[in-house]
Scaffold this motif. Structure first.
Motif, PDB file in Angstrom:
ATOM      1  N   HIS A  47       0.840  -1.202   0.000  1.00  0.00           N
ATOM      2  CA  HIS A  47       0.000   0.000   0.000  1.00  0.00           C
ATOM      3  C   HIS A  47       0.877   1.256   0.000  1.00  0.00           C
ATOM      4  O   HIS A  47       0.592   2.225  -0.696  1.00  0.00           O
ATOM      5  N   GLN A  48       1.945   1.218   0.790  1.00  0.00           N
ATOM      6  CA  GLN A  48       2.854   2.372   0.829  1.00  0.00           C
ATOM      7  C   GLN A  48       3.566   2.559  -0.506  1.00  0.00           C
ATOM      8  O   GLN A  48       3.771   3.679  -0.959  1.00  0.00           O
ATOM      9  N   ALA A  49       3.937   1.422  -1.124  1.00  0.00           N
ATOM     10  CA  ALA A  49       4.622   1.494  -2.420  1.00  0.00           C
ATOM     11  C   ALA A  49       3.686   2.062  -3.490  1.00  0.00           C
ATOM     12  O   ALA A  49       4.091   2.869  -4.324  1.00  0.00           O
ATOM     13  N   ILE A  50       2.404   1.661  -3.433  1.00  0.00           N
ATOM     14  CA  ILE A  50       1.424   2.166  -4.401  1.00  0.00           C
ATOM     15  C   ILE A  50       1.218   3.668  -4.196  1.00  0.00           C
ATOM     16  O   ILE A  50       1.180   4.441  -5.153  1.00  0.00           O
ATOM     17  N   PHE A  51       1.131   4.075  -2.926  1.00  0.00           N
ATOM     18  CA  PHE A  51       0.983   5.509  -2.630  1.00  0.00           C
ATOM     19  C   PHE A  51       2.169   6.292  -3.184  1.00  0.00           C
ATOM     20  O   PHE A  51       2.009   7.328  -3.835  1.00  0.00           O
ATOM     21  N   PHE A  52       3.359   5.778  -2.938  1.00  0.00           N
ATOM     22  CA  PHE A  52       4.573   6.453  -3.398  1.00  0.00           C
ATOM     23  C   PHE A  52       4.586   6.589  -4.920  1.00  0.00           C
ATOM     24  O   PHE A  52       4.899   7.649  -5.461  1.00  0.00           O
TER      25      PHE A  52
END
Ligand code: CU
Length: 313
Positions: A47-52
């Motif tokens: 999820h953090q990677a997608i946000f980034f």
């Protein structure tokens, strides 16, 4: 048609600022035919990677690309030989030069803040609930559960017919999955036995090199039960495309039940060699004959799997 529709959707979501919201019909844990955007996430790291990617990198990339394209078009239209026959003779502009040095520095610093945050999130593993060891071989994966005393077992790609019969995606499905409990921190120790492989599972945001003679560590915490697929992400030889990773996420109770089937209770383990090596049972300690007994059947199985992989070509 679906592809066009997907591209249109992707561009629309990008420009409307809604990028990152996966489509309702996106498959979880595997690629969607004609899909757009990253695979939906099933772990906090992903999820953090997608946000980034969708909210930090993509807007900046788009803005920079649009700015450069606009400047190019202005130069081409306004300053070509026909519309601007007498070019200006000046060079250097201190303000512009400061601007085009400082602006990229600021942009990169802004990206670095989020990039390092993500990097630290990958590095800071919570106390693991389960440790599995994944070893890359030419060309299959071996999985071992040291704490559960589950010896390494092989995970080979299913042939097209086997995958069809099992209703599994071909080239992503394997005969033996890596089984893990849901909502538990799983530490994956990744290594290679022959050449460099790579343990990559998009839904969990995993991508870790499997290097011979070295153990790399990564982790994930699956949010939902189900089947999650990945592949070796390092060009490792002729059958590189035929060593998928299949992770089966189950409830803790189902995981415990699975562990019970894989790891025989100590009593059964100690009685097994006695039956198979009856004459020597009195002199040889049970512990020493146990590995020999368990490794013997593994050999023909490995040969059979190797020939099955070879038959793919
Ligand atoms: Cu590989």
């Amino acid at each position: 048609m679906r592809r066009l529709e997907s591209v249109a959707f992707g561009l629309t979501t990008l420009f409307l600022g809604a990028a990152g919201s996966a489509r309702a019909d996106d498959l979880l844990g595997q690629p969607t035919p004609g899909g757009f955007d990253l695979q939906p996430g099933a772990s906090a790291l992903k999820h953090q990677a997608i946000f980034f990617h969708n909210w930090i990198l993509m807007p900046i990339i788009t803005a920079v690309a649009v700015l450069v394209l606009t400047l190019l078009v202005i130069c081409i239209v306004r300053f070509n030989a026909k519309s601007n026959p007498v070019p200006a003779r000046w060079s250097h502009n201190t303000y512009v030069e400061i601007l085009w040095t400082a602006l990229p520095v600021l942009i990169l610093t802004f990206i670095a803040i989020f990039s390092f945050k993500l990097l630290f999130a990958y590095h800071d593993m919570p106390p693991p609930d389960l440790t599995v060891k994944a070893t890359g071989y030419q060309w299959y994966w071996g999985y071992e559960y040291p704490d559960q005393k589950i010896a390494e077992y092989d995970s080979n790609v299913l042939t097209a017919d086997q995958a069809k019969a099992a209703n599994e995606p071909y080239l992503l499905a394997a005969d033996n999955a890596l089984v893990v409990p849901v909502n538990k921190t799983v530490r994956v120790l990744v290594t290679g036995a022959d050449v460099i492989h790579d343990f990559a599972v998009p839904a969990f945001g995993l991508k870790t090199d499997a290097v011979p003679g070295r153990v790399n560590e990564t982790w994930f915490k699956a949010e939902k039960t189900g089947m999650y697929y990945g592949q070796c992400d390092q060009l490792c030889g002729v059958n590189h495309a035929f060593m998928p990773i299949m992770i089966k996420v189950v409830s803790q109770a189902d995981f415990d039940a699975w562990v019970a089937t894989k790891a025989p209770p100590p009593a059964a383990a100690s009685s097994a060699p006695a039956a198979s090596s009856a004459p020597a049972a009195s002199s040889a300690p049970a512990g020493s004959s146990a590995p020999a007994a368990s490794s013997a059947p593994a050999q023909p199985q490995k040969v059979a799997q190797a020939s099955a992989t070879a038959a793919l070509h």
